[in-house]
Every structure is written in structure tokens, then in C-alpha cells.
Design an enzyme around this catalytic site. Structure first.
Site, mmCIF file in Angstrom:
data_model
loop_
_atom_site.group_PDB
_atom_site.id
_atom_site.type_symbol
_atom_site.label_atom_id
_atom_site.label_comp_id
_atom_site.label_asym_id
_atom_site.label_seq_id
_atom_site.Cartn_x
_atom_site.Cartn_y
_atom_site.Cartn_z
ATOM 1 C CE LYS A 78 51.522 1.659 -7.119
ATOM 2 N NZ LYS A 78 50.583 2.753 -6.451
ATOM 3 C CG ASP B 3 53.187 17.639 -4.671
ATOM 4 O OD1 ASP B 3 53.482 16.618 -4.222
ATOM 5 O OD2 ASP B 3 54.079 18.367 -5.180
ATOM 6 C CG ASP C 150 45.515 14.687 -8.726
ATOM 7 O OD1 ASP C 150 44.972 13.385 -8.900
ATOM 8 O OD2 ASP C 150 46.467 15.140 -9.236
ATOM 9 C CE1 TYR D 142 53.666 2.168 -9.962
ATOM 10 C CE2 TYR D 142 53.411 -0.090 -10.658
ATOM 11 C CZ TYR D 142 52.906 1.117 -10.621
ATOM 12 O OH TYR D 142 51.406 1.139 -10.495
HETATM 13 N N1 LIG Z 1 46.932 2.228 -14.988
HETATM 14 C C1 LIG Z 1 47.628 1.089 -14.444
HETATM 15 O O1 LIG Z 1 47.595 0.200 -15.324
HETATM 16 C C2 LIG Z 1 47.862 0.900 -13.154
HETATM 17 C C3 LIG Z 1 48.114 -0.454 -12.760
HETATM 18 C C4 LIG Z 1 48.350 -0.712 -11.425
HETATM 19 C C5 LIG Z 1 48.314 0.266 -10.384
HETATM 20 N N2 LIG Z 1 48.192 1.484 -10.796
HETATM 21 C C6 LIG Z 1 47.963 2.507 -9.660
HETATM 22 O O2 LIG Z 1 46.948 2.923 -9.707
HETATM 23 C C7 LIG Z 1 46.823 4.497 -9.225
HETATM 24 C C8 LIG Z 1 46.314 5.396 -10.261
HETATM 25 O O3 LIG Z 1 47.031 5.346 -11.436
HETATM 26 P P1 LIG Z 1 46.260 5.708 -12.688
HETATM 27 O O4 LIG Z 1 46.602 4.762 -13.884
HETATM 28 O O5 LIG Z 1 44.930 6.323 -12.656
HETATM 29 O O6 LIG Z 1 47.266 6.899 -13.382
HETATM 30 P P2 LIG Z 1 46.834 8.515 -13.325
HETATM 31 O O7 LIG Z 1 48.170 9.116 -13.913
HETATM 32 O O8 LIG Z 1 45.808 8.512 -14.395
HETATM 33 O O9 LIG Z 1 46.625 9.023 -11.997
HETATM 34 C C9 LIG Z 1 47.372 9.417 -10.935
HETATM 35 C C10 LIG Z 1 47.119 10.540 -10.271
HETATM 36 O O10 LIG Z 1 48.028 10.731 -9.243
HETATM 37 C C11 LIG Z 1 48.298 12.000 -9.237
HETATM 38 N N3 LIG Z 1 49.636 12.492 -8.414
HETATM 39 C C12 LIG Z 1 50.776 12.128 -9.009
HETATM 40 N N4 LIG Z 1 51.732 12.376 -8.168
HETATM 41 C C13 LIG Z 1 51.120 13.106 -7.241
HETATM 42 C C14 LIG Z 1 51.457 13.762 -6.013
HETATM 43 N N5 LIG Z 1 52.561 13.942 -5.599
HETATM 44 N N6 LIG Z 1 50.494 14.388 -5.095
HETATM 45 C C15 LIG Z 1 49.139 14.247 -5.562
HETATM 46 N N7 LIG Z 1 48.497 13.479 -6.266
HETATM 47 C C16 LIG Z 1 49.805 13.034 -7.459
HETATM 48 C C17 LIG Z 1 48.510 12.558 -10.400
HETATM 49 O O11 LIG Z 1 48.275 14.106 -10.706
HETATM 50 C C18 LIG Z 1 47.186 12.005 -11.108
HETATM 51 O O12 LIG Z 1 46.064 12.713 -11.263
HETATM 52 C C19 LIG Z 1 48.230 4.612 -9.142
HETATM 53 O O13 LIG Z 1 48.540 4.546 -7.948
HETATM 54 C C20 LIG Z 1 48.964 3.659 -9.818
HETATM 55 O O14 LIG Z 1 50.153 3.438 -9.584
HETATM 56 C C21 LIG Z 1 47.777 1.672 -12.046
#
Ligand SMILES: NC(=O)c1ccc[n+]([C@@H]2O[C@H](COP(=O)([O-])OP(=O)(O)OC[C@H]3O[C@@H](n4cnc5c(N)ncnc54)[C@H](O)[C@@H]3O)[C@@H](O)[C@H]2O)c1
Length: 257
Positions: free
Chosen positions: A165, A68, A44, A161
Site C-alpha cells: 500500500k 485476474d 474482479d 501489506y
Molecule cells: N476492509 C478493510 O478494512 C480495508 C482497510 C484498508 C484498505 N482496504 C483495501 O480496500 C480494498 C478492498 O478491500 P475489501 O475490504 O473490500 O476486500 P474484499 O475482499 O471484500 O474485496 C476485495 C476484492 O478484490 C478481489 N481480488 C482479489 N485478488 C484479485 C485479483 N488477483 N484479481 C482481481 N480481483 C481480485 C477479490 O475477489 C474481492 O472481490 C483492498 O485493496 C483492501 O486492501 C480494506
């Protein structure tokens, strides 16, 4: 939920990379995989969150490798270096991602490109780097991309977004065929709204009525990160050995209507 030891899925002896492991779905996935016996590289860009995740994992031999993912050109060398000390991997879960709730009118191309870069292009770079013999262990290969239900159904203010995806879904199907002869399966999980820090950010401006309306779109209510982690674990385990190229919808019924 049972506690790993009695779980039907068994990942003992397997090694995986989890991106986005500092938070939400990535963290829950890392915890679940460790409970199933896997050894992990957790990655992360948020270092404190990553350390916290590492502290919550079961078993030993896990490592944190902050990175990153916007730095896509360096993914191959970063992953190669991580594996040279950790050992080869059986697969990875790409959970890192950024939200983008923005009507097209306000969505600049720079922002759009960044969303696509983190959510989709980095997934491509990881999958490309993964097949290197110093990275892939050569058997029981499985890649899981965390997509979104927004890639499958329309929703206002989600163009950027949804594009990012949707690209992951297409990548999943194409790679599934391209990597099948290397014994690597490729699948995606498409979650509905899941209660994570990303969800908190997205819903920050909602009033109670709007929150109720969005929750009502999910027949089973909002999801928990563990609901997605369990699907990812299944897609890594041998129990899903005949599944590749699929986008598994895990959305509490959001897309059923
Ligand atoms: N939470 C929801 O409702 C939801 C729904 C559908 C899909 N998603 C997808 O699930 C995945 C996880 O999301 P989440 O809800 O746990 O979000 P979150 O924000 O809790 O976690 C996402 C993580 O990605 C990391 N990140 C972001 N940019 C980065 C980069 N450039 N390099 C490395 N790490 C990076 C962040 O630091 C964070 O720790 C994502 O791909 C999100 O699009 C989430």
C-alpha cells in the site's frame, strides 16, 4: 444518506472501471458511482459476486469483465478489449486487493511478491494502460487507488501489506505529476478498518476483547464500505478538480492518535 438523485456529486455522462467490484469496498463504490449516474466496467476474479454487483447497479449500460489482476502482463490488452466494446473511460478505481496479516518470520518472498503484485503492481499496469487513446476519454480524468492506513502507520504483522500500500501512495504522487498535463488527476484513499469480507477474514481469529481493542483505535468505530465509496466518488467528481497527488485518509480517527 440521500439517494443519489439529490447527491451534490454528479457523474452523469462519465464512465469508469472499478476493480475488486465483486465485494466490499469495490462493490459499494460501483453502487455509489452508478447512483451518481456513471456507467461502469466492473471487474474482479470472482464471477458470481461480480454478477451480483451488476444486478445492484442503478442505470443501464454497465458491463462485467472478469479478470485476474495477477496477470499483469495482460492488463493492457484486456482493458483495451473491454473499452473497444464499452467505450472510453474517464478513470478508474482500483479497489481489488488481498490482505496479508503475517509476521515477517512467516512471510515468504513468494507470498510477499503476490501481495505486491495484486495490490500495487496491477495498479501501475492499469494506470499505464489507461492513458492509451482507445481507453482514456481525454477529459475529466481521475484515478483512485484504494490504499490503507497501514501504509501510513506501523502495525505488527503488516510488513508485506504495508509495503504494497505504501507503493500505491508513492505511485499516486509520482503519477499525479506525470499525468497532470494529460488532464488526469491521481489520488488514493487510505481506509482504516472497514466492515467487508476482507475484514471478516482478517478478524476471524480475534476474540471479543481484541475486537473491542481494535475498534477502540477508531474514534468513530469501524467503517462501512460506503464511507470509502463516498470518498472515491468525490475524488472522481469535478468537486475535487484541484486535488491531485493526495492520499486521503478515511479511517474514523485511527491515525489521529
Ligand atoms: N476492509 C478493510 O478494512 C480495508 C482497510 C484498508 C484498505 N482496504 C483495501 O480496500 C480494498 C478492498 O478491500 P475489501 O475490504 O473490500 O476486500 P474484499 O475482499 O471484500 O474485496 C476485495 C476484492 O478484490 C478481489 N481480488 C482479489 N485478488 C484479485 C485479483 N488477483 N484479481 C482481481 N480481483 C481480485 C477479490 O475477489 C474481492 O472481490 C483492498 O485493496 C483492501 O486492501 C480494506
Amino acid at each position: 444518506m440521500n439517494d443519489g438523485g439529490e447527491h451534490p456529486l454528479d457523474l452523469r455522462g462519465r464512465s469508469y472501471l472499478v476493480t475488486g467490484a465483486a465485494s466490499g469496498i469495490g462493490r459499494a463504490t460501483a453502487v455509489r458511482l452508478s447512483r451518481l449516474g456513471a456507467r461502469l466496467i466492473c471487474s474482479d476474479l470472482e464471477v458470481p459476486g461480480l454478477e451480483e454487483t451488476l444486478g445492484g447497479l442503478r442505470g443501464s449500460g454497465h458491463i462485467a469483465r472478469p479478470f485476474d489482476l495477477r496477470n499483469v502482463d495482460a492488463v493492457a490488452s484486456w482493458l483495451g478489449e473491454a473499452c473497444s466494446s464499452f467505450g472510453q473511460l474517464n478513470g478508474f478505481v482500483h479497489a481489488a486487493g488481498v490482505p496479508c496479516v503475517c509476521p515477517v518470520k512467516g512471510l515468504g518472498l513468494d507470498r510477499l511478491r503476490e501481495v505486491i503484485l495484486v495490490n500495487a503492481e496491477s495498479g501501475f499496469a492499469l494506470a499505464k494502460a489507461f492513458v492509451n487513446p482507445r481507453t482514456f476519454a481525454g477529459s475529466q480524468g481521475s484515478i483512485v487507488f484504494i490504499s490503507s492506513v497501514m501504509s501510513l502507520v506501523g502495525s505488527a504483522a503488516s510488513a508485506g501489506y504495508a509495503m504494497s500500500k505504501g507503493a500505491l501512495n508513492s505511485l499516486t504522487r509520482a503519477l499525479a505529476l506525470e499525468y497532470a498535463n494529460r488532464k488526469i488527476r491521481v489520488n488514493a484513499v487510505a481506509p482504516g478498518f472497514v466492515k467487508t469480507p476482507m475484514f471478516d477474514k482478517t478478524s476471524a481469529g480475534w476474540d471479543d476483547e481484541q475486537r473491542r481493542r481494535v475498534e477502540a483505535l477508531h474514534a468513530l468505530g469501524f467503517g462501512e464500505p460506503e464511507d470509502i465509496a463516498n470518498a472515491a466518488a468525490f475524488l472522481l467528481a469535478d468537486e475535487s478538480r484541484w486535488i491531485t497527488g493526495t492520499v486521503m485518509v478515511v479511517d474514523g480517527g485511527y491515525s489521529a492518535q
